[in-house]
Write a protein that holds these residues in place. Structure first.
Motif, mmCIF file in Angstrom:
data_model
loop_
_atom_site.group_PDB
_atom_site.id
_atom_site.type_symbol
_atom_site.label_atom_id
_atom_site.label_comp_id
_atom_site.label_asym_id
_atom_site.label_seq_id
_atom_site.Cartn_x
_atom_site.Cartn_y
_atom_site.Cartn_z
ATOM 1 N N VAL A 244 0.160 1.819 9.974
ATOM 2 C CA VAL A 244 -1.026 1.013 9.212
ATOM 3 C C VAL A 244 -0.954 -0.277 9.447
ATOM 4 N N THR A 245 -1.985 -1.125 9.985
ATOM 5 C CA THR A 245 -1.673 -2.463 10.235
ATOM 6 C C THR A 245 -3.054 -3.196 9.671
ATOM 7 N N VAL A 246 -2.902 -4.466 9.308
ATOM 8 C CA VAL A 246 -3.822 -5.337 8.774
ATOM 9 C C VAL A 246 -4.896 -4.979 9.600
ATOM 10 N N ALA A 247 -4.842 -5.122 11.064
ATOM 11 C CA ALA A 247 -5.870 -4.940 12.076
ATOM 12 C C ALA A 247 -6.671 -3.389 11.799
ATOM 13 N N SER A 248 -6.015 -2.523 11.802
ATOM 14 C CA SER A 248 -6.510 -0.992 11.593
ATOM 15 C C SER A 248 -7.251 -1.211 10.111
ATOM 16 N N LEU A 249 -7.045 -1.778 9.332
ATOM 17 C CA LEU A 249 -7.761 -1.841 7.969
ATOM 18 C C LEU A 249 -9.103 -2.815 8.179
ATOM 19 N N THR A 250 -9.203 -3.419 9.104
ATOM 20 C CA THR A 250 -10.535 -4.106 9.178
ATOM 21 C C THR A 250 -11.919 -3.382 8.901
ATOM 22 N N GLY A 251 -12.571 -3.938 8.103
ATOM 23 C CA GLY A 251 -13.714 -3.019 7.834
ATOM 24 C C GLY A 251 -13.615 -1.730 7.092
ATOM 25 N N TRP A 252 -12.480 -1.803 6.219
ATOM 26 C CA TRP A 252 -12.184 -0.678 5.324
ATOM 27 C C TRP A 252 -13.063 -0.386 4.268
ATOM 28 N N ARG A 253 -13.250 1.024 4.238
ATOM 29 C CA ARG A 253 -14.366 1.201 3.098
ATOM 30 C C ARG A 253 -13.769 2.599 2.508
ATOM 31 N N LEU A 254 -14.094 2.725 1.138
ATOM 32 C CA LEU A 254 -13.823 3.793 0.298
ATOM 33 C C LEU A 254 -14.795 4.907 0.259
ATOM 34 N N ALA A 255 -14.814 6.061 0.984
ATOM 35 C CA ALA A 255 -15.751 7.065 0.922
ATOM 36 C C ALA A 255 -15.434 8.165 -0.220
ATOM 37 N N VAL A 368 5.777 11.229 -3.539
ATOM 38 C CA VAL A 368 5.262 11.505 -2.242
ATOM 39 C C VAL A 368 3.699 11.704 -2.450
ATOM 40 N N LEU A 369 3.298 12.195 -3.554
ATOM 41 C CA LEU A 369 1.974 12.646 -3.749
ATOM 42 C C LEU A 369 0.975 11.403 -4.277
ATOM 43 N N GLN A 370 1.606 9.942 -4.486
ATOM 44 C CA GLN A 370 1.038 8.805 -4.952
ATOM 45 C C GLN A 370 0.498 8.447 -3.715
ATOM 46 N N THR A 371 -0.572 9.088 -3.179
ATOM 47 C CA THR A 371 -0.914 8.526 -1.694
ATOM 48 C C THR A 371 -1.402 7.260 -1.771
ATOM 49 N N LYS A 372 -0.758 6.514 -0.544
ATOM 50 C CA LYS A 372 -1.044 5.151 -0.050
ATOM 51 C C LYS A 372 -2.330 5.016 0.896
ATOM 52 N N TRP A 373 -2.806 3.870 1.027
ATOM 53 C CA TRP A 373 -3.783 3.484 2.210
ATOM 54 C C TRP A 373 -4.917 4.512 2.071
ATOM 55 N N VAL A 374 -5.316 4.971 0.832
ATOM 56 C CA VAL A 374 -6.603 5.785 0.503
ATOM 57 C C VAL A 374 -7.767 5.271 1.292
ATOM 58 N N GLY A 375 -8.568 6.189 1.817
ATOM 59 C CA GLY A 375 -9.925 5.828 2.634
ATOM 60 C C GLY A 375 -10.545 6.892 2.126
ATOM 61 N N ARG A 376 -10.440 7.874 1.582
ATOM 62 C CA ARG A 376 -11.213 8.908 1.103
ATOM 63 C C ARG A 376 -11.017 9.938 -0.026
#
Length: 380
Positions: A244-255, A368-376
């Protein structure tokens, strides 16, 4: 004690401390440590991998529950290491007895001992290396550790059943011939047992500080200091490891998927009502520490998506791969007011390694269940 090995000259063991009573006393302490370690390990496995609908029965309180039980799991496992060594020292002359099998009962005894010793060493060694996150083997640690744990308990029960008459006799002091020890034997039984207890206590006190904060100054050999890490909190899985990089998070949205699905930007999430909670982050390796988390309640996000009061939740990370990329929360966790989609940590914006832009933090839940980089988030 004169015992004949498989070949060669006879071996002579003269120390009276290699006796049944010494082995029984040490065995009580070792058995207690193993049972506590197994029970807390089983609870940890259930929390990480709840079978079917049992997920809805798992409690989210007390909020510090997993921190306590997993710390106890690692502490009891650590204490069991010197206890197992002492137990093997007390009984090892019997391992050279000849003939190896004299009866059906004796065969069961030897089988239970072989499995018990092998499973015990396997569990303690792999568990210890897991606290260092070092896996010098080809198999997956979690399922192997869990399966051998059951094997260990089965072998222990068989061993106790076969040895019960002898254990009962020495437990109730029915063997007066083993009470007195000659001065030539060196340290007597009390001194030996005191040394064993001191050794177990020492290794426990010098490692348990990674989960028991007041004992932190005594932590000499703990593999992880919970006070060290970005934003004052350790990191197990870094953003680089998760790709996971800053570039990959460009335009991040939570669905948020549900009867009324919607999508939120990070700014829109920040404009929602923010809550602050103090919750521990407790990992399976045994370390834990409390921190201040700021974010939006998960139950509020689910409610906006049309979820009912008993809804469960699936959490999906944006990381490309990982054993816990997708996790689920039962009703108690999803509806608990302490469960947040956290945006901040200790008064700062989440760092990338801690899950920026958003991560889950919930009470009584393995790290391990405290999920990081949540997207959905998905309403179940």
């Amino acid at each position: 004690m004169r015992l004949t090995p498989f070949s060669g000259p006879p071996l002579t063991f003269t120390a009276r401390l290699h006796d049944a009573r010494t082995a029984t006393v040490i065995g009580r302490l070792l058995g207690l440590a193993v049972v506590v370690c197994f029970a807390t390990g089983l609870l940890s496995h259930l929390l990480q991998h709840p079978p079917g609908r049992l997920a809805d029965l798992l409690p989210s309180r007390p909020s510090w529950g997993y921190r306590f039980t997993q710390g106890l799991h690692v502490a009891s496992g650590t204490a069991a290491i010197p206890l197992l060594a002492a137990k093997l020292w007390a009984v090892y002359p019997r391992l050279f007895a000849w003939p190896p099998v004299r009866s059906v009962r004796h065969a069961l005894e030897r089988l239970s001992v072989a499995v018990l010793v092998a499973a015990g060493i396997f569990e303690l060694v792999t568990g210890l290396l897991n606290t260092f996150q070092w896996y010098p083997w080809a198999f997956s640690f979690v399922p192997a550790h869990h399966a051998v744990g059951w094997l260990l308990m089965g072998a222990l029960l068989l061993h106790l059943a076969v040895q019960w008459p002898r254990i009962r006799d020495h437990f109730t002091r029915r063997s007066p011939g083993t009470l007195a020890l000659p001065a030539a034997d060196g340290p007597d039984r009390r001194q030996l047992l005191a040394a064993v207890a001191a050794g177990a206590g020492a290794v426990t006190l010098t490692t348990v500080g990674q989960s028991v904060t007041p004992l932190g100054p005594l932590e000499l050999f703990g593999p992880r200091s919970p006070a060290h890490g970005p934003q004052g909190l350790p990191v197990n899985r870094t953003a680089a490891a998760a790709r996971v990089t800053v570039a990959s998070l460009t335009g991040w949205r939570l669905a948020v998927a549900g009867p009324r699905p919607y999508v939120l930007t990070l700014e829109e999430l920040r404009r929602m009502r923010q809550h602050e909670v103090t919750l521990p982050l407790a990992c399976v390796e045994g370390w834990s520490t409390s921190a201040r988390w700021t974010g939006v309640r998960v139950r509020d996000l689910l409610e906006l998506a049309g979820a009912g009061p008993g809804a469960r939740c699936r959490v999906v990370s944006v990381e490309a791969a990982g054993a816990y990329r997708v996790t689920e929360m039962g009703r108690a966790y999803a509806q608990d007011p302490l469960t947040l989609l956290a945006l901040g940590l200790n008064g700062e914006v989440l760092s990338l390694d801690h899950g920026y832009p958003a991560r889950i933090i919930a009470p009584n839940r393995p790290g391990v269940l405290q999920t990081k980089w949540v997207g959905r988030l998905e309403v179940l």
